[in-house]
Design an enzyme around this catalytic site. Structure first.
Site, PDB file in Angstrom:
ATOM      1  N   TYR A  33       0.835  -1.210   0.000  1.00  0.00           N
ATOM      2  CA  TYR A  33       0.000   0.000   0.000  1.00  0.00           C
ATOM      3  C   TYR A  33       0.860   1.246   0.000  1.00  0.00           C
ATOM      4  O   TYR A  33       2.058   1.200   0.273  1.00  0.00           O
ATOM      5  CB  TYR A  33      -0.930  -0.004   1.217  1.00  0.00           C
ATOM      6  N   ARG A  52       8.036   3.819  -4.898  1.00  0.00           N
ATOM      7  CA  ARG A  52       8.120   2.909  -3.746  1.00  0.00           C
ATOM      8  C   ARG A  52       7.074   1.801  -3.829  1.00  0.00           C
ATOM      9  O   ARG A  52       7.332   0.654  -3.460  1.00  0.00           O
ATOM     10  CB  ARG A  52       7.976   3.687  -2.437  1.00  0.00           C
ATOM     11  N   ARG A 100      -7.933 -20.177  -0.771  1.00  0.00           N
ATOM     12  CA  ARG A 100      -6.830 -20.019   0.167  1.00  0.00           C
ATOM     13  C   ARG A 100      -5.785 -21.123   0.003  1.00  0.00           C
ATOM     14  O   ARG A 100      -6.084 -22.313   0.120  1.00  0.00           O
ATOM     15  CB  ARG A 100      -7.353 -19.999   1.601  1.00  0.00           C
ATOM     16  N   HIS A 102      -1.232 -21.309   0.556  1.00  0.00           N
ATOM     17  CA  HIS A 102      -0.013 -20.552   0.799  1.00  0.00           C
ATOM     18  C   HIS A 102       0.782 -20.303  -0.476  1.00  0.00           C
ATOM     19  O   HIS A 102       1.501 -19.309  -0.569  1.00  0.00           O
ATOM     20  CB  HIS A 102       0.874 -21.268   1.828  1.00  0.00           C
ATOM     21  N   LYS A 146       6.665  -1.944   2.066  1.00  0.00           N
ATOM     22  CA  LYS A 146       5.456  -1.341   2.635  1.00  0.00           C
ATOM     23  C   LYS A 146       4.286  -2.314   2.427  1.00  0.00           C
ATOM     24  O   LYS A 146       3.390  -2.106   1.600  1.00  0.00           O
ATOM     25  CB  LYS A 146       5.175   0.027   1.999  1.00  0.00           C
ATOM     26  N   GLU A 178      13.412   3.485  14.508  1.00  0.00           N
ATOM     27  CA  GLU A 178      12.199   3.923  13.837  1.00  0.00           C
ATOM     28  C   GLU A 178      11.068   4.020  14.842  1.00  0.00           C
ATOM     29  O   GLU A 178      11.183   3.533  15.967  1.00  0.00           O
ATOM     30  CB  GLU A 178      11.835   2.933  12.710  1.00  0.00           C
ATOM     31  N   LEU A 202      11.436   1.432   7.033  1.00  0.00           N
ATOM     32  CA  LEU A 202      10.759   1.849   5.816  1.00  0.00           C
ATOM     33  C   LEU A 202      11.364   3.181   5.384  1.00  0.00           C
ATOM     34  O   LEU A 202      11.396   4.134   6.179  1.00  0.00           O
ATOM     35  CB  LEU A 202       9.264   2.003   6.068  1.00  0.00           C
TER      36      LEU A 202
END
Length: 309
Positions: A33, A52, A100, A102, A146, A178, A202
């Site tokens: 995001y 980014r 679902r 993995h 992110k 951070e 980040l």
């Protein structure tokens, strides 16, 4: 204006049920995001945010649903539809919807794109100095991506809030690197010190902007990790973030039962902290340098919005 919602090409009510239960962001946190701040009806530092976003997608091997130009067009159209001059645009890309498993889904499964645009009340730059709570950094080993996997950040920030602080100051390998949702900076003898953009932080967009801003102002900057024991040397501390801009810190507190040493292999107990249980370990001595940077940030944004008007 109402909050704008978007999912895979259509505008939606943000409260509308529109994401499938088998959505991988929902099932695995399998997505990335960005949050972009709009000033004067234009997204600020958009190129850097999109850059980014694509770095994060590449790191997680998510096939981009658009090229950079298409991503920018989408963000601009979302903002224009909202009609907001001051806003926060949240853009999320996940690996898509599939039963679902993995393992990654078949290549035919396309990424899902969702977004919201919410109005922002101007004035982050006028916020009063805040307080930080020292906590061990319990995030995964790649916070440079992110990603949607933010539960350790959420727990850290909530723990700080419970302790009467505004943010968590995270300590990894003995160094203060951070905050839970911001980058952290220290002013030491007229020089700025901030952790380097390695895998453990980040690389914030506002951090990148303030690095350039400080150098333009002739303020020396060292990208170096500051050990916890050197906290008393700091004359000032501030945070940077898309929504918090340049945020000064008045004090740092710690909880005597939450050590910021190397993490033990033992399962930690649930943390229930209260303001009366923490003790102050640092107080700002001189915020003049932070105020100079904060004023310069506001002026640069004002110049930028004037230049595009």
């Amino acid at each position: 204006m109402a909050v704008i919602g978007y999912f895979n090409g259509r505008f939606v009510d943000p409260a509308e049920a529109c994401v499938p239960l088998d959505e991988r962001g929902h099932q695995f946190g399998d997505g990335v995001y960005e949050v972009i701040r709009a000033y004067g009806g234009r997204p600020f530092l958009l190129d850097w945010h999109v850059e980014r976003l694509f770095q994060s997608m590449d790191a997680l091997r998510i096939r981009p649903p658009f090229d950079p130009a298409g991503c920018k067009d989408l963000i601009v159209s979302l903002l224009e539809r909202s009609g907001e001059a001051e806003a926060a645009i949240y853009l999320q890309v996940t690996r898509g919807s599939a039963v679902r498993n993995h393992l990654f889904p078949e290549p035919s499964v396309e990424a899902n794109v969702s977004a919201t645009v919410r109005p922002v009340k101007p004035g982050a730059s006028e916020a009063k100095p805040g307080r930080l709570l020292l906590l061990p950094d319990e995030r995964w080993l790649n916070p440079w991506i992110k990603s949607l996997n933010l539960l350790p950040n959420v727990i850290a920030k909530q723990t700080a809030h419970d302790a009467g602080a505004d943010e968590a100051l995270l300590v990894r390998d003995g160094c203060m690197i951070e905050a839970a949702s911001s980058n952290v900076w220290f002013a030491v003898n007229g020089e700025l010190v901030t952790a380097p953009a390695d895998r453990y932080i980040l690389a914030g967009i506002t951090r990148r902007f303030v690095l350039e801003l400080a150098r333009d102002l002739g303020i020396p900057v060292r990208e170096e990790k500051l050990p916890r024991e050197r906290l008393p040397e700091a004359d000032a501390i501030f945070l940077t973030g898309t929504m918090s801009e340049v945020y000064p810190i008045a004090s740092v507190v710690e909880h005597p039962d939450i050590p910021c040493t190397s993490l033990s292999a033992e399962r930690p107990p649930a943390r229930h902290v209260a303001p009366e249980q923490v003790r102050e370990v640092w107080t700002a001595r001189d915020l003049a340098l932070v105020e100079r940077l904060r004023a310069a940030f506001v002026e640069r944004v004002r110049e930028w919005t004037g230049a595009i008007a």
